[in-house]
Scaffold this motif. Structure first.
Motif, short mmCIF file in Angstrom:
data_model
loop_
_atom_site.label_atom_id
_atom_site.label_comp_id
_atom_site.label_asym_id
_atom_site.label_seq_id
_atom_site.Cartn_x
_atom_site.Cartn_y
_atom_site.Cartn_z
N VAL A 157 0.87 -1.18 0.00
CA VAL A 157 0.00 0.00 0.00
C VAL A 157 0.90 1.23 0.00
CG1 VAL A 157 -1.76 1.29 1.25
CG2 VAL A 157 -1.83 -1.21 1.23
N SER A 158 0.76 2.08 -1.02
CA SER A 158 1.69 3.20 -1.17
C SER A 158 1.33 4.41 -0.32
CB SER A 158 1.79 3.61 -2.64
OG SER A 158 0.56 4.16 -3.10
N HIS A 159 0.03 4.67 -0.11
CA HIS A 159 -0.40 5.81 0.70
C HIS A 159 -1.90 5.70 0.94
CE1 HIS A 159 -1.24 7.21 -3.37
NE2 HIS A 159 -1.95 8.21 -2.90
N GLY A 160 -2.47 6.71 1.62
CA GLY A 160 -3.81 6.56 2.14
C GLY A 160 -4.94 7.12 1.34
N HIS A 161 -4.71 7.75 0.18
CA HIS A 161 -5.84 8.25 -0.60
C HIS A 161 -6.76 7.11 -1.00
CE1 HIS A 161 -3.41 12.09 -1.70
NE2 HIS A 161 -4.20 12.31 -0.66
N TYR A 162 -8.04 7.43 -1.15
CA TYR A 162 -9.05 6.38 -1.30
C TYR A 162 -8.92 5.57 -2.58
CZ TYR A 162 -11.42 8.24 2.79
OH TYR A 162 -11.72 8.62 4.08
N ASP A 163 -8.24 6.11 -3.58
CA ASP A 163 -8.04 5.35 -4.81
C ASP A 163 -6.83 4.43 -4.71
OD1 ASP A 163 -6.63 7.85 -4.79
OD2 ASP A 163 -6.14 7.60 -6.90
N HIS A 164 -6.18 4.39 -3.55
CA HIS A 164 -5.02 3.52 -3.35
C HIS A 164 -5.17 2.63 -2.11
CE1 HIS A 164 -2.32 5.41 -6.40
NE2 HIS A 164 -3.21 6.37 -6.25
N LEU A 165 -5.76 3.16 -1.05
CA LEU A 165 -5.97 2.38 0.17
C LEU A 165 -7.47 2.13 0.31
CD1 LEU A 165 -4.41 3.10 3.70
CD2 LEU A 165 -6.49 1.81 3.31
N ASP A 166 -7.88 0.94 -0.03
CA ASP A 166 -9.29 0.52 -0.03
C ASP A 166 -9.46 -0.49 1.10
OD1 ASP A 166 -11.88 -0.26 -0.55
OD2 ASP A 166 -11.42 -1.29 -2.42
N VAL A 167 -9.97 -0.02 2.23
CA VAL A 167 -10.03 -0.90 3.40
C VAL A 167 -10.97 -2.08 3.19
CG1 VAL A 167 -9.31 0.85 5.08
CG2 VAL A 167 -11.74 0.66 4.47
N GLU A 168 -12.01 -1.92 2.40
CA GLU A 168 -12.91 -3.05 2.14
C GLU A 168 -12.17 -4.17 1.40
OE1 GLU A 168 -15.87 -3.52 3.19
OE2 GLU A 168 -16.43 -1.54 3.94
N THR A 169 -11.39 -3.81 0.39
CA THR A 169 -10.63 -4.83 -0.33
C THR A 169 -9.57 -5.46 0.56
OG1 THR A 169 -11.00 -3.79 -2.48
CG2 THR A 169 -9.07 -5.21 -2.29
N LEU A 170 -8.87 -4.66 1.36
CA LEU A 170 -7.87 -5.22 2.26
C LEU A 170 -8.50 -6.21 3.24
CD1 LEU A 170 -5.67 -2.09 3.06
CD2 LEU A 170 -5.16 -3.96 1.49
N ALA A 171 -9.68 -5.88 3.74
CA ALA A 171 -10.35 -6.79 4.67
C ALA A 171 -10.73 -8.10 3.98
CB ALA A 171 -11.58 -6.12 5.27
N ARG A 172 -11.21 -8.02 2.75
CA ARG A 172 -11.54 -9.25 2.00
C ARG A 172 -10.29 -10.11 1.80
NH1 ARG A 172 -14.62 -7.83 -3.44
NH2 ARG A 172 -14.98 -10.12 -3.45
N LEU A 173 -9.19 -9.48 1.43
CA LEU A 173 -7.95 -10.23 1.24
C LEU A 173 -7.47 -10.84 2.54
CD1 LEU A 173 -6.17 -7.71 -1.14
CD2 LEU A 173 -6.82 -10.05 -1.75
N TRP A 174 -7.59 -10.10 3.62
CA TRP A 174 -7.14 -10.60 4.91
C TRP A 174 -7.96 -11.80 5.35
CZ3 TRP A 174 -3.02 -10.45 7.76
CH2 TRP A 174 -3.09 -10.87 9.09
N ARG A 175 -9.28 -11.72 5.20
CA ARG A 175 -10.14 -12.83 5.59
C ARG A 175 -9.82 -14.08 4.78
NH1 ARG A 175 -14.12 -8.63 5.80
NH2 ARG A 175 -14.83 -9.16 3.69
N ARG A 176 -9.48 -13.89 3.51
CA ARG A 176 -9.27 -15.03 2.63
C ARG A 176 -7.87 -15.62 2.73
NH1 ARG A 176 -9.11 -15.20 -3.93
NH2 ARG A 176 -6.95 -14.76 -3.40
N ASP A 177 -6.83 -14.76 2.73
CA ASP A 177 -5.46 -15.24 2.53
C ASP A 177 -4.47 -14.90 3.63
OD1 ASP A 177 -6.20 -16.29 0.05
OD2 ASP A 177 -5.72 -14.43 -1.01
N ARG A 178 -4.82 -13.99 4.52
CA ARG A 178 -3.87 -13.53 5.54
C ARG A 178 -2.53 -13.09 4.91
NH1 ARG A 178 -7.92 -13.67 8.41
NH2 ARG A 178 -7.96 -14.28 10.60
N PRO A 179 -2.53 -12.20 3.91
CA PRO A 179 -1.27 -11.78 3.30
C PRO A 179 -0.48 -10.87 4.23
CG PRO A 179 -3.05 -10.42 2.50
CD PRO A 179 -3.69 -11.49 3.35
N ARG A 180 0.79 -10.71 3.94
CA ARG A 180 1.57 -9.69 4.63
C ARG A 180 1.26 -8.34 3.99
NH1 ARG A 180 7.85 -9.70 6.68
NH2 ARG A 180 7.43 -8.07 8.22
#
Length: 363
Positions: A157-180
């Motif tokens: 994740v490069s920075h926090g603007h909404y077109d780069h840091l999408d918390v909904e997508t990160l949560a989906r990835l975390w629930r599925r794969d537990r990525p670093r």
């Protein structure tokens, strides 16, 4: 009724201006309170409260934002801008030193190599916004359906603007794969505020974070800024990433202004010639407002030349309408800049969702 053709023309114009202003606020970080809060020692880019670009410009003011959004001239965008490439169905893994890169859209790439699957700035949401009813909306679907993603090992994740840091997508990835999940300093607060179970590794410029055997992500200084709300401007950091051990090396710039070429000279001096540069080419008009934070295609071509990379892919265009240029103009301006520079057009492609680049290594 509100918004109907029976409204007086001045009322309709005011309503459209207000809508345009609200649509710009999410990605510029001026819409909601709260967000990342970093506390740490003073450094050459942190004054104890906020981060800054050493020797560079800060973010535009809200008054300047209003001047742009209420008085600017926007080129038309279509409701849909479909990619000529079909959705990609990537393999589970790519072994060895070969590199496979699939463009999802905007700033989201799937990088596969060395047995690892790595995502950059993943956004699968319909809008790049904290709201479901306003803000930049996708003009094309993701180049990989979420369910067709292979197991993800790392997310950058490069920075926090909404077109780069999408918390909904990160949560989906975390629930599925537990990525670093790797992000610059401060963004763990934003991500964990959405889902406290998510583990986030934060780091500073020039820090290296191991992602897997022989592969590490190095956070590099670029010229940008970040915010999620009015009160948290630059309370977190921004960065690009160099991926060492992946193909012949990859530079993902995140978002950056050209800054007299300094970000690209630094990467070239620290890492030498890389195999692939992922560079933003869109969201650059009007120049009086955007120049400190977003390159135009001519600047991206010069950055590519300074990097000395073998190949480049241009992103940050054609998916979310963020600024004033038309949907296809970044690709058109990139073609003109390449012709003026004498570079072979095939070396710097304007990526479209679903497009795949596969490359072998030098040795």
């Amino acid at each position: 009724m509100p918004g109907s053709d029976n409204e007086p023309i001045p009322t309709r114009l005011r309503r459209r201006q207000l809508g345009a202003l609200l649509a710009a606020l999410p990605w510029l970080g001026g819409c909601t309170g709260g967000g990342a809060l970093h506390a740490g020692p003073v450094s050459d880019h942190f004054d104890g409260q906020r981060f800054f670009n050493p020797g560079g410009a800060g973010p535009r003011s809200l008054l300047e934002l209003a001047r742009w959004r209420l008085g600017g001239q926007r080129e038309d965008w279509p409701d849909a801008y479909p990619s000529p490439f079909p959705p990609d169905r990537p393999p589970p893994r790519v072994a060895g030193r070969a590199l496979r890169v699939s463009f999802v859209g905007h700033a989201s790439f799937l990088l596969q190599g060395a047995g690892l699957n790595i995502l950059t700035d993943p956004v699968w949401s319909e809008r790049a916004s904290p709201f479901s009813f306003v803000g930049p909306r996708r003009a094309n679907p993701p180049g990989i359906a979420f369910d067709d993603l292979p197991p993800i090992d790392a997310v950058l994740v490069s920075h926090g603007h909404y077109d780069h840091l999408d918390v909904e997508t990160l949560a989906r990835l975390w629930r599925r794969d537990r990525p670093r999940i790797v992000a610059p300093l401060g963004h763990d607060a934003t991500i964990r505020a959405h889902d406290p179970s998510i583990a986030v590794t934060t780091a500073d410029w020039r820090d290296a974070v191991p992602l897997g055997p022989g592969v590490e992500a190095v956070l590099e200084q670029v010229h940008h800024w970040t915010a999620r709300g009015i009160g948290d401007r630059n309370r977190a950091l921004w960065c690009g990433f160099v991926l060492r051990g992946l193909g012949d090396g990859v530079f993902f710039a995140g978002d950056t202004g050209f800054d007299e070429g300094r970000p690209f000279r630094r990467v070239a001096e620290r890492h030498g010639p890389l195999g692939l540069a992922l560079l933003p080419i869109g969201a650059y008009e009007p120049r009086w407002f955007m120049e400190p934070q977003h390159m135009n295609p001519a600047e991206a071509v010069e950055g590519f030349r300074l990097l000395g990379a073998r190949q480049a892919l241009g992103y940050h265009w054609g998916t979310f309408r963020l600024t004033d240029e038309g949907v296809a103009r970044p690709a058109e301006d990139l073609a003109g800049a390449l012709a003026a520079s004498g570079l072979e057009p095939a070396r710097f492609l304007a990526a479209r969702p679903g497009q795949v680049l596969e490359s072998a290594t030098r040795g």
